[in-house]
Design an enzyme around this catalytic site. Structure first.
Site, PDB file in Angstrom:
ATOM      1  N   THR A  51       0.839  -1.206   0.000  1.00  0.00           N
ATOM      2  CA  THR A  51       0.000   0.000   0.000  1.00  0.00           C
ATOM      3  C   THR A  51       0.872   1.253   0.000  1.00  0.00           C
ATOM      4  OG1 THR A  51      -1.740  -1.176   1.167  1.00  0.00           O
ATOM      5  CG2 THR A  51      -1.794   1.228   1.304  1.00  0.00           C
ATOM      6  N   GLN A 156       1.151  -8.918  -6.569  1.00  0.00           N
ATOM      7  CA  GLN A 156       0.707 -10.306  -6.712  1.00  0.00           C
ATOM      8  C   GLN A 156       1.623 -11.125  -7.615  1.00  0.00           C
ATOM      9  OE1 GLN A 156      -1.759 -12.067  -5.338  1.00  0.00           O
ATOM     10  NE2 GLN A 156      -2.702 -10.421  -4.147  1.00  0.00           N
ATOM     11  N   THR A 214      13.349   5.456  10.990  1.00  0.00           N
ATOM     12  CA  THR A 214      14.325   4.394  11.238  1.00  0.00           C
ATOM     13  C   THR A 214      13.935   3.133  10.464  1.00  0.00           C
ATOM     14  OG1 THR A 214      14.787   5.319  13.402  1.00  0.00           O
ATOM     15  CG2 THR A 214      15.420   3.020  13.073  1.00  0.00           C
ATOM     16  N   CYS A 302     -10.179  -7.473   0.733  1.00  0.00           N
ATOM     17  CA  CYS A 302     -10.457  -6.068   1.049  1.00  0.00           C
ATOM     18  C   CYS A 302     -11.919  -5.749   0.763  1.00  0.00           C
ATOM     19  CB  CYS A 302      -9.579  -5.159   0.211  1.00  0.00           C
ATOM     20  SG  CYS A 302      -7.940  -5.821  -0.044  1.00  0.00           S
TER      21      CYS A 302
HETATM   22  N1  PLP Z   1      -1.669  -4.339  -4.411  1.00  0.00           N
HETATM   23  C1  PLP Z   1      -2.186  -5.562  -4.608  1.00  0.00           C
HETATM   24  C2  PLP Z   1      -2.412  -6.055  -6.009  1.00  0.00           C
HETATM   25  C3  PLP Z   1      -2.518  -6.380  -3.513  1.00  0.00           C
HETATM   26  O1  PLP Z   1      -3.042  -7.594  -3.723  1.00  0.00           O
HETATM   27  C4  PLP Z   1      -2.284  -5.880  -2.196  1.00  0.00           C
HETATM   28  C5  PLP Z   1      -2.643  -6.688  -1.013  1.00  0.00           C
HETATM   29  O2  PLP Z   1      -3.518  -7.494  -1.000  1.00  0.00           O
HETATM   30  C6  PLP Z   1      -1.726  -4.600  -2.059  1.00  0.00           C
HETATM   31  C7  PLP Z   1      -1.432  -3.861  -3.181  1.00  0.00           C
HETATM   32  C8  PLP Z   1      -1.451  -4.028  -0.709  1.00  0.00           C
HETATM   33  O3  PLP Z   1      -0.296  -4.599  -0.135  1.00  0.00           O
HETATM   34  P1  PLP Z   1      -0.057  -4.554   1.439  1.00  0.00           P
HETATM   35  O4  PLP Z   1      -1.075  -5.465   2.048  1.00  0.00           O
HETATM   36  O5  PLP Z   1       1.347  -5.039   1.619  1.00  0.00           O
HETATM   37  O6  PLP Z   1      -0.211  -3.132   1.877  1.00  0.00           O
END
Ligand code: PLP
Length: 360
Positions: A51, A156, A214, A302
């Site tokens: 993210t 992914q 950090t 999500c």
């Molecule tokens: N992008 C994609 C395609 C994802 O599948 C995910 C997580 O499911 C993310 C971004 C977000 O990653 P993170 O959970 O490490 O923040």
């Protein structure tokens, strides 16, 4: 990771011995990630996960330019979608590029949008809900030729299918450790040399000034070690999981003839199978599967708890009462896959019978 969580507590920004030891571990992790992607060491920025990497790519690029448009595919993860929405609130024009029924980007539509001033284009390497692999090489070359910055969310894909920034001339690429067996809460962003970004966090000058704070040394070591392991096994796991996925699909179709496989006609990630079903109440099916011990998700994790169809299904023009995503990994066995089919079919029959009989 253990020594860096327990007694090797040095701060890599410190100049004393323990600090230098931590710095060496951090830089070794960076070098290993760079090598795995075909990048240079200084092009890898460690972050707090996928993210953050997506936010830094999208908003960091937008804020470095602050005029023009932000273009994204219609099936991006919310980390990219919400970054684009934030850029829109800050004055960006945001355009979305459609996908076809299989979930594959309409490259010609993207090409038309590249005529104007473009700040950043974001097309994911592979989709998290249906597994559809995107034509990122073509998009990268197109963007490069038109002078547009290209970001790809490869969260992914990395560790599951070959990903190289040498072969694919993208400018920015996001990855996340927990998607290939590493720890949660750590990721990285590849930033091609010469790509100007504004940091999201302000403070110390860590990560070449792009990520103050950090460093998470244990996390970076865990990410690099998991990536090394995933890449060593990549071809073997890719064919093992691809075959397992194909058998899972065939078994499910044989037992549930009205099951609809999403993204069936395009290249898919080996470890994801997404199926659509009608005549079923998803709010009954998912908890029942969970009670049976089958951990599947409805489209994207999500998305669970939300009743609206996922934006990915809408973009693909597919409507089902329920969308179930099976995901597998390096620990998944053939026996587990067979058991999953048995549990799924039994639970589906039971929930359908209860719904039809008005017992639900
Ligand atoms: N992008 C994609 C395609 C994802 O599948 C995910 C997580 O499911 C993310 C971004 C977000 O990653 P993170 O959970 O490490 O923040």
């Amino acid at each position: 990771m253990e020594p860096y969580l327990a007694n090797r507590f040095g701060n890599p920004s410190s100049v004393h011995g323990p600090g230098r030891e931590a710095r060496a571990a951090l830089e070794d992790a960076r070098a290993r990630v760079a090598e795995a992607l075909g990048a240079r060491r200084e092009e890898i920025v460690f972050t707090g996960g996928g993210t953050e990497s997506d936010n830094l790519a999208m908003l960091g690029r937008w804020r470095a330019v602050r005029s023009g448009s932000v273009i994204l595919s219609a099936i991006e993860h919310s980390a990219v979608r919400e970054s684009a929405a934030q850029a829109a609130r800050e004055g960006a024009e945001v355009a979305t590029v459609a996908v076809d029924e299989a979930g594959r980007l309409d490259v010609a539509a993207l090409e038309e949008l590249l005529d104007g001033p473009v700040v950043v284009v974001s097309v994911m390497w592979a989709n998290n809900e249906v597994g559809a692999v995107q034509p990122v090489d073509e998009v990268a070359r197109l963007c490069d030729a038109r002078g547009a910055t290209f970001h790809t969310d490869a969260v992914q894909a990395v560790g599951h299918i070959p990903v190289s920034v040498e072969r694919t001339p993208c400018h920015l690429l996001a990855l996340s450790a927990h998607k290939f067996g590493g720890p949660r809460g750590v990721g990285a962003l590849f930033v091609r040399s010469g790509t100007d970004l504004q940091p999201l966090l302000h403070g110390g000058g860590q990560e070449s000034g792009l990520r103050a704070g950090t460093s998470n040394v244990a996390g970076a070591v865990g990410l690099a070690t998991a990536l090394d392991a995933a890449l060593t096994e990549l071809e073997a796991e890719r064919s093992r999981l691809g075959a397992l996925r194909d058998r899972l699909q065939a078994r499910l179709l044989a037992a549930v003839p009205d099951l609809d496989v999403n993204a069936a006609s395009t290249e898919r990630l080996p470890h994801i199978l997404s199926v659509g079903l009608n005549g079923i109440e998803p709010d009954l099916l998912l908890p029942s599967l969970d009670l049976e011990g089958l951990a599947v998700s409805s489209g994207s994790a999500c998305q669970s708890g939300s009743h609206s169809p996922s934006h990915v299904m809408v973009a693909m023009g597919r409507r089902h009462d329920a969308v179930i995503r099976f995901s597998m990994g390096w620990t998944t066995t053939e026996t587990e896959m067979e058991r999953a089919v048995e549990l799924f079919v039994r639970t589906l029959d039971r929930v359908r019978a209860a719904t039809a009989g008005g017992l639900a």
